[in-house]
Design an enzyme around this catalytic site. Sequence first.
Site, PDB file in Angstrom:
ATOM      1  N   SER A 135      51.267  81.845  15.354  1.00  0.00           N
ATOM      2  CA  SER A 135      50.457  83.048  15.132  1.00  0.00           C
ATOM      3  C   SER A 135      49.798  83.473  16.436  1.00  0.00           C
ATOM      4  O   SER A 135      49.597  82.645  17.336  1.00  0.00           O
ATOM      5  CB  SER A 135      49.383  82.703  14.097  1.00  0.00           C
ATOM      6  OG  SER A 135      48.354  83.660  14.104  1.00  0.00           O
ATOM      7  N   TYR A 148      42.389  77.243  11.211  1.00  0.00           N
ATOM      8  CA  TYR A 148      43.745  77.796  11.124  1.00  0.00           C
ATOM      9  C   TYR A 148      44.327  78.003  12.519  1.00  0.00           C
ATOM     10  O   TYR A 148      45.465  77.613  12.817  1.00  0.00           O
ATOM     11  CB  TYR A 148      43.688  79.122  10.361  1.00  0.00           C
ATOM     12  CG  TYR A 148      44.979  79.906  10.356  1.00  0.00           C
ATOM     13  CD1 TYR A 148      46.015  79.552   9.482  1.00  0.00           C
ATOM     14  CD2 TYR A 148      45.169  81.000  11.202  1.00  0.00           C
ATOM     15  CE1 TYR A 148      47.209  80.283   9.480  1.00  0.00           C
ATOM     16  CE2 TYR A 148      46.350  81.722  11.199  1.00  0.00           C
ATOM     17  CZ  TYR A 148      47.362  81.363  10.343  1.00  0.00           C
ATOM     18  OH  TYR A 148      48.547  82.071  10.331  1.00  0.00           O
TER      19      TYR A 148
HETATM   20  N1  LIG Z   1      50.626  86.985   7.084  1.00  0.00           N
HETATM   21  C1  LIG Z   1      50.286  87.053   8.352  1.00  0.00           C
HETATM   22  O1  LIG Z   1      49.657  88.005   8.801  1.00  0.00           O
HETATM   23  C2  LIG Z   1      50.696  85.939   9.303  1.00  0.00           C
HETATM   24  C3  LIG Z   1      50.438  86.103  10.656  1.00  0.00           C
HETATM   25  C4  LIG Z   1      50.821  85.100  11.553  1.00  0.00           C
HETATM   26  C5  LIG Z   1      51.448  83.967  11.084  1.00  0.00           C
HETATM   27  N2  LIG Z   1      51.691  83.818   9.751  1.00  0.00           N
HETATM   28  C6  LIG Z   1      52.327  82.584   9.308  1.00  0.00           C
HETATM   29  O2  LIG Z   1      53.511  82.883   8.611  1.00  0.00           O
HETATM   30  C7  LIG Z   1      53.739  81.905   7.593  1.00  0.00           C
HETATM   31  C8  LIG Z   1      53.968  82.600   6.251  1.00  0.00           C
HETATM   32  O3  LIG Z   1      52.820  83.370   5.964  1.00  0.00           O
HETATM   33  P1  LIG Z   1      52.768  84.428   4.751  1.00  0.00           P
HETATM   34  O4  LIG Z   1      51.901  85.512   5.184  1.00  0.00           O
HETATM   35  O5  LIG Z   1      54.127  84.715   4.247  1.00  0.00           O
HETATM   36  O6  LIG Z   1      51.947  83.543   3.692  1.00  0.00           O
HETATM   37  P2  LIG Z   1      51.919  83.626   2.097  1.00  0.00           P
HETATM   38  O7  LIG Z   1      52.345  84.950   1.616  1.00  0.00           O
HETATM   39  O8  LIG Z   1      50.568  83.125   1.693  1.00  0.00           O
HETATM   40  O9  LIG Z   1      53.040  82.547   1.687  1.00  0.00           O
HETATM   41  C9  LIG Z   1      52.851  81.194   2.017  1.00  0.00           C
HETATM   42  C10 LIG Z   1      54.054  80.398   1.543  1.00  0.00           C
HETATM   43  O10 LIG Z   1      53.784  79.003   1.777  1.00  0.00           O
HETATM   44  C11 LIG Z   1      53.983  78.281   0.540  1.00  0.00           C
HETATM   45  N3  LIG Z   1      53.081  77.137   0.434  1.00  0.00           N
HETATM   46  C12 LIG Z   1      51.726  77.170   0.393  1.00  0.00           C
HETATM   47  N4  LIG Z   1      51.249  75.926   0.218  1.00  0.00           N
HETATM   48  C13 LIG Z   1      52.342  75.094   0.141  1.00  0.00           C
HETATM   49  C14 LIG Z   1      52.511  73.703  -0.043  1.00  0.00           C
HETATM   50  N5  LIG Z   1      51.461  72.893  -0.203  1.00  0.00           N
HETATM   51  N6  LIG Z   1      53.763  73.200  -0.073  1.00  0.00           N
HETATM   52  C15 LIG Z   1      54.841  74.015   0.055  1.00  0.00           C
HETATM   53  N7  LIG Z   1      54.747  75.338   0.251  1.00  0.00           N
HETATM   54  C16 LIG Z   1      53.503  75.877   0.285  1.00  0.00           C
HETATM   55  C17 LIG Z   1      53.687  79.313  -0.543  1.00  0.00           C
HETATM   56  O11 LIG Z   1      54.371  79.008  -1.744  1.00  0.00           O
HETATM   57  P3  LIG Z   1      53.715  78.242  -2.997  1.00  0.00           P
HETATM   58  O12 LIG Z   1      52.352  78.757  -3.181  1.00  0.00           O
HETATM   59  O13 LIG Z   1      54.695  78.575  -4.077  1.00  0.00           O
HETATM   60  O14 LIG Z   1      53.776  76.797  -2.641  1.00  0.00           O
HETATM   61  C18 LIG Z   1      54.312  80.570   0.051  1.00  0.00           C
HETATM   62  O15 LIG Z   1      55.694  80.598  -0.191  1.00  0.00           O
HETATM   63  C19 LIG Z   1      52.534  80.993   7.609  1.00  0.00           C
HETATM   64  O16 LIG Z   1      52.807  79.824   8.353  1.00  0.00           O
HETATM   65  C20 LIG Z   1      51.476  81.820   8.315  1.00  0.00           C
HETATM   66  O17 LIG Z   1      50.497  81.011   8.947  1.00  0.00           O
HETATM   67  C21 LIG Z   1      51.334  84.789   8.850  1.00  0.00           C
END
Ligand SMILES: NC(=O)c1ccc[n+]([C@@H]2O[C@H](COP(=O)([O-])OP(=O)(O)OC[C@H]3O[C@@H](n4cnc5c(N)ncnc54)[C@H](OP(=O)(O)O)[C@@H]3O)[C@@H](O)[C@H]2O)c1
Length: 267
Positions: A135, A148
């Site tokens: 990130s 985070y």
């Molecule tokens: N969104 C942003 O703006 C952003 C920016 C920079 C980086 N990122 C990074 O991109 C990645 C994806 O983010 P996102 O925005 O798509 O997040 P999200 O919509 O909250 O999705 C998170 C995913 O992780 C899974 N997860 C959560 N806890 C888990 C666990 N204990 N075991 C297995 N799976 C788990 C969730 O599925 P379940 O709940 O079904 O387990 C879901 O599929 C993350 O690493 C985040 O830090 C996101």
Amino acid sequence: MEIMNAHVVVTGASRGIGAAIAREMHKRGATVTVVARSADALAALADEIDGHALAADLTDRGELEGLIARAEAHAPVDVLVNNAGIDEAGLFWEMDADGLRRLIDLNVTAAMELTRQALPGMVERGRGHIVNLSSMASVGNFPGLTAYAATKAALSHFSAGLRADLRGLPVGVTNVQVGFVSPTDMTDKILEYGPTFRAQRRFDRLALLPRTDRDRLASAIMSAVEADRRHVLRPRRAWGLAKLTELPRRLVENVLVGVSARDQDPT
Ligand SMILES: NC(=O)c1ccc[n+]([C@@H]2O[C@H](COP(=O)([O-])OP(=O)(O)OC[C@H]3O[C@@H](n4cnc5c(N)ncnc54)[C@H](OP(=O)(O)O)[C@@H]3O)[C@@H](O)[C@H]2O)c1
């Protein structure tokens, strides 16, 4: 590494960026194994993309153990996308101990452990790629995201170390450093926290950190794997931040050209 006919494992693929990456990889001809906790959402996605679902809580040591071997029941893993991640927006000292442990277990330990499980096979087969979802928070601190951001800094540094260890081998590493991504639950949730929202609004006014579209990001990640690029940096206008942080890593890497991480001869 060519995606066509590759076996790709995407963690955190029940929604958000992970689901978009899984769909993109499928479109390019990969067989995809999707991993997360929500078994129903995973099964529906696996059905849609003709892939495999592996329900697991990656913060649970027992479920993490042997996960790559379970995915390899179908085929050897060619690409591992460490995408699963959570955030806990708030003041660091107001986090509870369990929340802090889960954050580190998922964002850092699970990514490193799955990579540890996947790499021996990739190195042996002479084919593979690791993608880590870091990130922009790994290079600059946003209020409310202290823990985070620290996990993402660890992941970015891990990516750089892996690339150095794998130098000369046909196994690549891509580190994804991205600002706010839409639409995602994560972005919606962290912006409910006042200080993070106000920090984002400041960046918005300066036009420094526009949102990155989730599907475009997935497509950029796919292309980076195919071209063996070490970084995906979004939004593009913030690339300078990430490059400056990368500079000391690159300097050390260049000074150490010719010093193999795999030659264990003590002299
Ligand atoms: N969104 C942003 O703006 C952003 C920016 C920079 C980086 N990122 C990074 O991109 C990645 C994806 O983010 P996102 O925005 O798509 O997040 P999200 O919509 O909250 O999705 C998170 C995913 O992780 C899974 N997860 C959560 N806890 C888990 C666990 N204990 N075991 C297995 N799976 C788990 C969730 O599925 P379940 O709940 O079904 O387990 C879901 O599929 C993350 O690493 C985040 O830090 C996101």
